[in-house]
Write a protein that holds these residues in place. Structure first.
Motif, PDB file in Angstrom:
ATOM      1  N   VAL A   1      55.400 -24.462   6.502  1.00  0.00           N
ATOM      2  CA  VAL A   1      56.602 -25.291   6.694  1.00  0.00           C
ATOM      3  C   VAL A   1      56.515 -26.543   5.816  1.00  0.00           C
ATOM      4  O   VAL A   1      57.499 -26.954   5.181  1.00  0.00           O
ATOM      5  N   ALA A   2      55.319 -27.127   5.755  1.00  0.00           N
ATOM      6  CA  ALA A   2      55.130 -28.318   4.920  1.00  0.00           C
ATOM      7  C   ALA A   2      55.432 -27.997   3.452  1.00  0.00           C
ATOM      8  O   ALA A   2      56.100 -28.772   2.758  1.00  0.00           O
ATOM      9  N   GLY A   3      54.953 -26.836   2.997  1.00  0.00           N
ATOM     10  CA  GLY A   3      55.207 -26.434   1.608  1.00  0.00           C
ATOM     11  C   GLY A   3      56.697 -26.248   1.360  1.00  0.00           C
ATOM     12  O   GLY A   3      57.242 -26.721   0.350  1.00  0.00           O
ATOM     13  N   TYR A   4      57.344 -25.600   2.296  1.00  0.00           N
ATOM     14  CA  TYR A   4      58.797 -25.392   2.189  1.00  0.00           C
ATOM     15  C   TYR A   4      59.518 -26.732   2.051  1.00  0.00           C
ATOM     16  O   TYR A   4      60.400 -26.900   1.205  1.00  0.00           O
ATOM     17  N   MET A   5      59.126 -27.694   2.891  1.00  0.00           N
ATOM     18  CA  MET A   5      59.848 -28.974   2.892  1.00  0.00           C
ATOM     19  C   MET A   5      59.685 -29.741   1.581  1.00  0.00           C
ATOM     20  O   MET A   5      60.629 -30.350   1.076  1.00  0.00           O
ATOM     21  N   ILE A   6      58.482 -29.706   1.033  1.00  0.00           N
ATOM     22  CA  ILE A   6      58.272 -30.425  -0.232  1.00  0.00           C
ATOM     23  C   ILE A   6      58.961 -29.679  -1.382  1.00  0.00           C
ATOM     24  O   ILE A   6      59.574 -30.296  -2.261  1.00  0.00           O
ATOM     25  N   ALA A   7      58.906 -28.345  -1.351  1.00  0.00           N
ATOM     26  CA  ALA A   7      59.610 -27.573  -2.387  1.00  0.00           C
ATOM     27  C   ALA A   7      61.101 -27.883  -2.350  1.00  0.00           C
ATOM     28  O   ALA A   7      61.768 -27.945  -3.387  1.00  0.00           O
ATOM     29  N   LYS A   8      61.612 -28.126  -1.156  1.00  0.00           N
ATOM     30  CA  LYS A   8      63.034 -28.441  -1.017  1.00  0.00           C
ATOM     31  C   LYS A   8      63.412 -29.730  -1.749  1.00  0.00           C
ATOM     32  O   LYS A   8      64.571 -29.937  -2.119  1.00  0.00           O
ATOM     33  N   ARG A   9      62.450 -30.587  -1.973  1.00  0.00           N
ATOM     34  CA  ARG A   9      62.720 -31.804  -2.747  1.00  0.00           C
ATOM     35  C   ARG A   9      62.553 -31.568  -4.247  1.00  0.00           C
ATOM     36  O   ARG A   9      62.422 -32.519  -5.012  1.00  0.00           O
ATOM     37  N   GLY A  10      62.532 -30.317  -4.651  1.00  0.00           N
ATOM     38  CA  GLY A  10      62.502 -30.033  -6.087  1.00  0.00           C
ATOM     39  C   GLY A  10      61.102 -29.866  -6.663  1.00  0.00           C
ATOM     40  O   GLY A  10      60.933 -29.843  -7.880  1.00  0.00           O
ATOM     41  N   VAL A  11      60.106 -29.775  -5.786  1.00  0.00           N
ATOM     42  CA  VAL A  11      58.718 -29.718  -6.253  1.00  0.00           C
ATOM     43  C   VAL A  11      58.240 -28.262  -6.319  1.00  0.00           C
ATOM     44  O   VAL A  11      58.372 -27.512  -5.358  1.00  0.00           O
ATOM     45  N   LYS A  12      57.695 -27.899  -7.454  1.00  0.00           N
ATOM     46  CA  LYS A  12      57.104 -26.568  -7.601  1.00  0.00           C
ATOM     47  C   LYS A  12      55.765 -26.545  -6.854  1.00  0.00           C
ATOM     48  O   LYS A  12      55.118 -27.580  -6.747  1.00  0.00           O
ATOM     49  N   LEU A  13      55.387 -25.379  -6.355  1.00  0.00           N
ATOM     50  CA  LEU A  13      54.156 -25.313  -5.550  1.00  0.00           C
ATOM     51  C   LEU A  13      53.083 -24.441  -6.170  1.00  0.00           C
ATOM     52  O   LEU A  13      53.384 -23.392  -6.746  1.00  0.00           O
TER      53      LEU A  13
END
Ligand code: ATP
Ligand code: MG
Length: 396
Positions: free
Chosen positions: A195-207
């Motif tokens: 969920v944390a990864g999803y939320m940061i990716a939602k701000r335009g960040v590649k993972l």
């Protein structure tokens, strides 16, 4: 099939000038990527501050919408009827066809919202509003016009071509992946970190991601579970490079040499150090964890401070103030929950002490870590060298 195109609406607030082009180009790229996995052929193009995704032939409508709903940056997905230039009478016939197809019940309030950017078209917006409104009223006697609060807002845009749409299917919002750099997610098999990864990716960040594996204490199935979770997250974030670190020897050394009530904290500090190593080596600008204040002993403020101090990169903890239920709700929404709750042990559960420190003193932790001095450099080196990197991409 009635619809062949989608008009993509995206948030524009705060993105101006050069940033706006970057935002739009990244969005086009992500839309192309998402639609690659959908039955059918699409072209995606940018035109005068609009993005269109157009199908070349038949396609699976539901599947296309679902794919677009995973593209961050999109706020609305409008199935649009696109036609060549039409004289006003024919435009009215087309608008009636549209209403008939999309709202066959024929009973609603509506308003026509025409926009003319091609000034050579023979009617202006106001004229089109009343002309088309009357034609629709005539065609569907049970409808009425409501200019303040219509059930249906029929948009008619006269550009080079003509576009008719009314439905706006909500998108996920956020920013297109790739507009805000890359971060390294510490991905466990639990509920929180995906969920944390999803939320940061939602701000335009590649993972990218790192998983600490401790065979034989953690099984191949536990590793497979993390791969499965990464794959679900990658449906939103795009491809992920997952680094699987063999953590067993480091854990055993900590277990053997350090006080047991400090095991978790010291182990977490080595996780952060190794994650930072891979982040720097692969150009990630920050780390992401699924921690939340007070959730477990290793997530008290003092514990977070103790794990934080070994990193120089910023550590992003998007769940820091979330209740577990709020996290579960997002996990359910994004589809990671069922995989996360599969009962395979993660490496932390095997080495947990009966009474872990909840308020670690950093000076004491640093001192106790010294007990590893003779072996740790070599163990770290070995863990890094034996790391397996797996390319994770959404499957069709
Ligand atoms: P999660 O549900 O994400 O596993 P958790 O509530 O179980 O979190 P911890 O086990 O304390 O919490 O882990 C806190 C965070 O540390 C996780 O959210 C994750 O980011 C990271 N982490 C924990 N274990 C691992 C692991 N084996 N591999 C990679 N990261 C891990
Ligand atoms: Mg966990």
């Amino acid at each position: 099939m009635f619809f062949k195109s989608f008009l993509i609406k995206y948030g524009e607030i705060g993105i101006k000038g050069k940033n706006r082009y970057l935002f739009e180009d990244a969005l086009v790229k992500q839309i192309r990527h998402a639609l690659k996995h959908v039955e059918g052929e699409f072209t995606v193009r940018k035109e005068q501050g609009r993005i269109f995704a157009e199908s070349q032939g038949d396609f699976d409508f539901e599947e296309a919408v679902e794919a677009l709903q995973r593209v961050f940056g999109i706020v609305g997905i409008c199935p649009v009827l696109e036609c060549d230039d039409l004289p006003v009478e024919e435009l009215a016939v087309t608008a009636i066809d549209y209403m008939n197809e999309v709202y066959p019940e024929g009973e609603y309030t509506f308003k026509v919202n025409a926009r003319r950017t091609r000034k050579s078209y023979p009617m202006d917006s106001m004229e089109l509003n009343s002309f088309l409104g009357e034609k629709i009223l005539d065609a569907f006697p049970k409808t009425s016009v409501d200019v303040h609060n219509p059930q249906i807002l029929l948009n008619v845009e006269i550009r080079e071509r003509i576009y008719i749409y009314s439905k706006i299917i909500p998108g996920p919002g956020g920013m297109p992946v790739g507009t805000n750099g890359k971060c390294m997610l510490l991905l466990s098999g639990g509920i929180d970190s995906p969920v944390a990864g999803y939320m940061i990716a939602k701000r335009g960040v590649k993972l990218d991601a790192v998983y600490f594996h401790a065979p034989p204490y953690t099984s191949e199935r536990a590793k497979q579970k993390v791969i499965d979770l990464a794959r679900i997250v990658s449906r939103y974030s795009g491809p992920i490079n997952l680094h699987v670190v063999n953590f067993t020897d480091i854990q055993l050394a900590i277990y053997e040499k350090c006080p047991h009530e400090e095991l978790t904290i010291i182990m977490r500090r080595y996780m952060m150090r190794i994650a930072e190593h891979f982040a720097v080596a692969t150009k990630s600008a920050g780390l992401i964890t699924g921690e939340s204040i007070g959730q477990v002993a290793s997530q008290t403020i003092q514990s977070l401070a103790a794990t934080n101090e070994v990193c120089t990169l910023p550590v992003f903890r998007p769940l820091i103030a979330f209740d577990k239920q709020d996290i579960v709700d997002i996990a359910l929404k994004i589809g990671t929950y069922d995989t996360s709750i599969q009962p395979y042990e993660d490496c932390c559960t095997i080495f947990v002490a009966k009474h872990p420190v909840t308020k670690p003193n950093r000076n004491i932790i640093r001192r106790d870590e010294e007990k590893l001095a003779l072996v740790i450099e070599e163990l770290l080196q070995k863990a890094i060298e034996t790391t397996e990197t797996i390319w994770i991409e959404e499957e069709r």
